[in-house]
Write a protein that holds these residues in place. Sequence first.
Motif, PDB file in Angstrom:
ATOM      1  N   GLN A  32       5.741  -6.347   0.185  1.00  0.00           N
ATOM      2  CA  GLN A  32       6.288  -5.774  -1.056  1.00  0.00           C
ATOM      3  C   GLN A  32       6.473  -4.263  -0.969  1.00  0.00           C
ATOM      4  O   GLN A  32       7.246  -3.694  -1.744  1.00  0.00           O
ATOM      5  N   VAL A  33       5.772  -3.596  -0.034  1.00  0.00           N
ATOM      6  CA  VAL A  33       5.844  -2.131   0.011  1.00  0.00           C
ATOM      7  C   VAL A  33       7.149  -1.637   0.631  1.00  0.00           C
ATOM      8  O   VAL A  33       7.473  -0.454   0.531  1.00  0.00           O
ATOM      9  N   MET A  34       7.908  -2.499   1.277  1.00  0.00           N
ATOM     10  CA  MET A  34       9.118  -2.051   1.964  1.00  0.00           C
ATOM     11  C   MET A  34      10.212  -1.677   0.963  1.00  0.00           C
ATOM     12  O   MET A  34      10.388  -2.339  -0.071  1.00  0.00           O
ATOM     13  N   GLY A  35      10.952  -0.636   1.284  1.00  0.00           N
ATOM     14  CA  GLY A  35      12.105  -0.252   0.479  1.00  0.00           C
ATOM     15  C   GLY A  35      11.735   0.187  -0.920  1.00  0.00           C
ATOM     16  O   GLY A  35      10.673   0.781  -1.156  1.00  0.00           O
ATOM     17  N   THR A  36      12.601  -0.125  -1.871  1.00  0.00           N
ATOM     18  CA  THR A  36      12.425   0.351  -3.245  1.00  0.00           C
ATOM     19  C   THR A  36      11.384  -0.447  -4.014  1.00  0.00           C
ATOM     20  O   THR A  36      10.802   0.062  -4.977  1.00  0.00           O
ATOM     21  N   GLY A  37      11.157  -1.688  -3.642  1.00  0.00           N
ATOM     22  CA  GLY A  37      10.204  -2.523  -4.367  1.00  0.00           C
ATOM     23  C   GLY A  37      10.693  -2.978  -5.727  1.00  0.00           C
ATOM     24  O   GLY A  37       9.900  -3.395  -6.575  1.00  0.00           O
ATOM     25  N   ARG A  38      11.998  -2.944  -5.932  1.00  0.00           N
ATOM     26  CA  ARG A  38      12.546  -3.296  -7.251  1.00  0.00           C
ATOM     27  C   ARG A  38      12.282  -4.750  -7.627  1.00  0.00           C
ATOM     28  O   ARG A  38      12.010  -5.064  -8.784  1.00  0.00           O
ATOM     29  N   LEU A  48      -2.657  -6.965  -6.835  1.00  0.00           N
ATOM     30  CA  LEU A  48      -2.103  -5.759  -7.457  1.00  0.00           C
ATOM     31  C   LEU A  48      -2.954  -4.530  -7.121  1.00  0.00           C
ATOM     32  O   LEU A  48      -2.424  -3.454  -6.841  1.00  0.00           O
ATOM     33  N   LEU A  49      -4.259  -4.693  -7.155  1.00  0.00           N
ATOM     34  CA  LEU A  49      -5.135  -3.561  -6.824  1.00  0.00           C
ATOM     35  C   LEU A  49      -5.007  -3.163  -5.361  1.00  0.00           C
ATOM     36  O   LEU A  49      -5.204  -1.991  -5.018  1.00  0.00           O
ATOM     37  N   LEU A  50      -4.681  -4.113  -4.482  1.00  0.00           N
ATOM     38  CA  LEU A  50      -4.453  -3.779  -3.076  1.00  0.00           C
ATOM     39  C   LEU A  50      -3.075  -3.158  -2.856  1.00  0.00           C
ATOM     40  O   LEU A  50      -2.901  -2.320  -1.960  1.00  0.00           O
ATOM     41  N   LEU A  51      -2.093  -3.571  -3.669  1.00  0.00           N
ATOM     42  CA  LEU A  51      -0.752  -3.012  -3.531  1.00  0.00           C
ATOM     43  C   LEU A  51      -0.705  -1.533  -3.906  1.00  0.00           C
ATOM     44  O   LEU A  51       0.135  -0.787  -3.388  1.00  0.00           O
ATOM     45  N   VAL A  52      -1.586  -1.090  -4.798  1.00  0.00           N
ATOM     46  CA  VAL A  52      -1.591   0.324  -5.209  1.00  0.00           C
ATOM     47  C   VAL A  52      -1.835   1.241  -4.015  1.00  0.00           C
ATOM     48  O   VAL A  52      -1.004   2.111  -3.707  1.00  0.00           O
ATOM     49  N   PRO A  53      -2.968   1.102  -3.275  1.00  0.00           N
ATOM     50  CA  PRO A  53      -3.147   1.984  -2.101  1.00  0.00           C
ATOM     51  C   PRO A  53      -2.174   1.676  -0.971  1.00  0.00           C
ATOM     52  O   PRO A  53      -1.780   2.588  -0.233  1.00  0.00           O
ATOM     53  N   ALA A  54      -1.756   0.405  -0.825  1.00  0.00           N
ATOM     54  CA  ALA A  54      -0.829   0.063   0.256  1.00  0.00           C
ATOM     55  C   ALA A  54       0.492   0.785   0.066  1.00  0.00           C
ATOM     56  O   ALA A  54       1.042   1.370   1.025  1.00  0.00           O
ATOM     57  N   LYS A  55       1.037   0.756  -1.143  1.00  0.00           N
ATOM     58  CA  LYS A  55       2.306   1.443  -1.411  1.00  0.00           C
ATOM     59  C   LYS A  55       2.141   2.952  -1.304  1.00  0.00           C
ATOM     60  O   LYS A  55       3.013   3.645  -0.758  1.00  0.00           O
ATOM     61  N   LEU A  56       1.032   3.467  -1.801  1.00  0.00           N
ATOM     62  CA  LEU A  56       0.799   4.917  -1.732  1.00  0.00           C
ATOM     63  C   LEU A  56       0.736   5.382  -0.283  1.00  0.00           C
ATOM     64  O   LEU A  56       1.399   6.364   0.088  1.00  0.00           O
ATOM     65  N   ILE A  57      -0.030   4.675   0.543  1.00  0.00           N
ATOM     66  CA  ILE A  57      -0.162   5.077   1.942  1.00  0.00           C
ATOM     67  C   ILE A  57       1.168   4.926   2.675  1.00  0.00           C
ATOM     68  O   ILE A  57       1.587   5.823   3.430  1.00  0.00           O
ATOM     69  N   ALA A  58       1.854   3.795   2.461  1.00  0.00           N
ATOM     70  CA  ALA A  58       3.136   3.579   3.135  1.00  0.00           C
ATOM     71  C   ALA A  58       4.144   4.649   2.749  1.00  0.00           C
ATOM     72  O   ALA A  58       4.936   5.099   3.595  1.00  0.00           O
ATOM     73  N   PHE A  63       6.615   2.006  -8.720  1.00  0.00           N
ATOM     74  CA  PHE A  63       5.982   0.806  -8.151  1.00  0.00           C
ATOM     75  C   PHE A  63       4.470   0.887  -8.303  1.00  0.00           C
ATOM     76  O   PHE A  63       3.825  -0.075  -8.753  1.00  0.00           O
ATOM     77  N   VAL A  64       3.887   2.012  -7.902  1.00  0.00           N
ATOM     78  CA  VAL A  64       2.435   2.169  -8.000  1.00  0.00           C
ATOM     79  C   VAL A  64       1.988   2.069  -9.457  1.00  0.00           C
ATOM     80  O   VAL A  64       0.978   1.421  -9.773  1.00  0.00           O
ATOM     81  N   GLY A  65       2.742   2.689 -10.364  1.00  0.00           N
ATOM     82  CA  GLY A  65       2.401   2.613 -11.780  1.00  0.00           C
ATOM     83  C   GLY A  65       2.487   1.198 -12.320  1.00  0.00           C
ATOM     84  O   GLY A  65       1.640   0.771 -13.113  1.00  0.00           O
ATOM     85  N   ALA A  66       3.509   0.447 -11.885  1.00  0.00           N
ATOM     86  CA  ALA A  66       3.656  -0.941 -12.337  1.00  0.00           C
ATOM     87  C   ALA A  66       2.505  -1.802 -11.833  1.00  0.00           C
ATOM     88  O   ALA A  66       1.969  -2.645 -12.576  1.00  0.00           O
TER      89      ALA A  66
END
Length: 398
Positions: A288-294, A313-323, A342-345
Amino acid sequence: MRIFDWQRWWPGGWPPSENVILLGLAVAVGLTTGAGVWLFREGIEFFVRFYRDGLAEWLAPLLGAWAIVPILALAGLIVGWMMRRFVGAERHHGVAGIIESTALAGGRLPYRRMPIKAALAAFSIGAGASVGPEDPSVQIGANLGSMFGQRLHLSDERVRLLVAAGAAGGIASAFGAPIAGVFFALEAVLGDFSTGSFGVVVLASVISSVFTKAVEAGGPELGIRAYALGGVQEIPLFILLALLAAPLAALFIRALYWQQDFWHHVPLPLRTALAGVVVGVIAVAFPQVMGTGRETMNALLNAGGGDFTVTLLLLLVPAKLIATVVSLGGGFVGGMFAPSLFVGAALGGAFGRIASIVFGPGLNADPAAFAIAGMAAMMTGVIRAPITAVLLLFELTN
């Protein structure tokens, strides 16, 4: 003998007043920005089809989910080489560079670099780097405004105004949000809400948005179903969400600066290739972290968030931030607007689900309402423009 009598055909006499000329330039900036952003988005779609739908499927039988790693490494190598060869070192990237130029250099941007940077941004997003298209869209509009001002030898004040008009057009085209585009230009780029700036910026923003909607049929960027935000008694929950989002937004910015310093001494092509490897490894676990994540954001705002659990969702927050910070710090071209949304959502969606578990039927607000609030909170913290963020979310979700 006069071939064409301007005074006969121009009702206000010739030459026209300065205000008329500025409004004419606003129309030109709006139209060219809309066209430029549309071409940019078409480029993104082309590279998505080439990399993630073409090359990734070809490599999948050999590497499985790991196929994205060599793809992002190759894309990083190409982007890094092109940046070093055609763009070179930049003091500030993206919107930060536009704001600095507007404040200190009369809005005189190096607009000749804009086409190659837009192409590399489309290339980066299409390959799967965790960056957003909105920042490059703002750069397209701002550089076009600066080009018109510089080529016509206008004063610094007028060039700054056209840069702001182009930035507004970029937001309007990228998000389908002309009102937010106006306030972004006035709040973040110009820092001036005077009526003298308002007309030119509004005209460029509306023209750009209308052009984009004319060539791209469809609804809002993030269409949502109808649901309630809850009652007054639930406002403390939204305040608590904001208190969680604020330090996360600060961490986002600090992590980006740290990554830029971390990769600074690594030569560009190698730097971007290694960053691609890191992002690719993260994407194997969290595609899910690839590209825009729309698509992920749309899922979080609709049908109760689909299959997204609180843990995911809690794992996607740091994953998207780091990526994202690795992508931008490592040299990929793009912006932080979409990643911050994305991180806010993800943060708001997880918060809403936890609140639903804790309060049960007593909670009137839909969990997706917290996702929307989280998007606005994170974007406000990242771009420091609260009015723009609030208006943007209303226009994005219709």
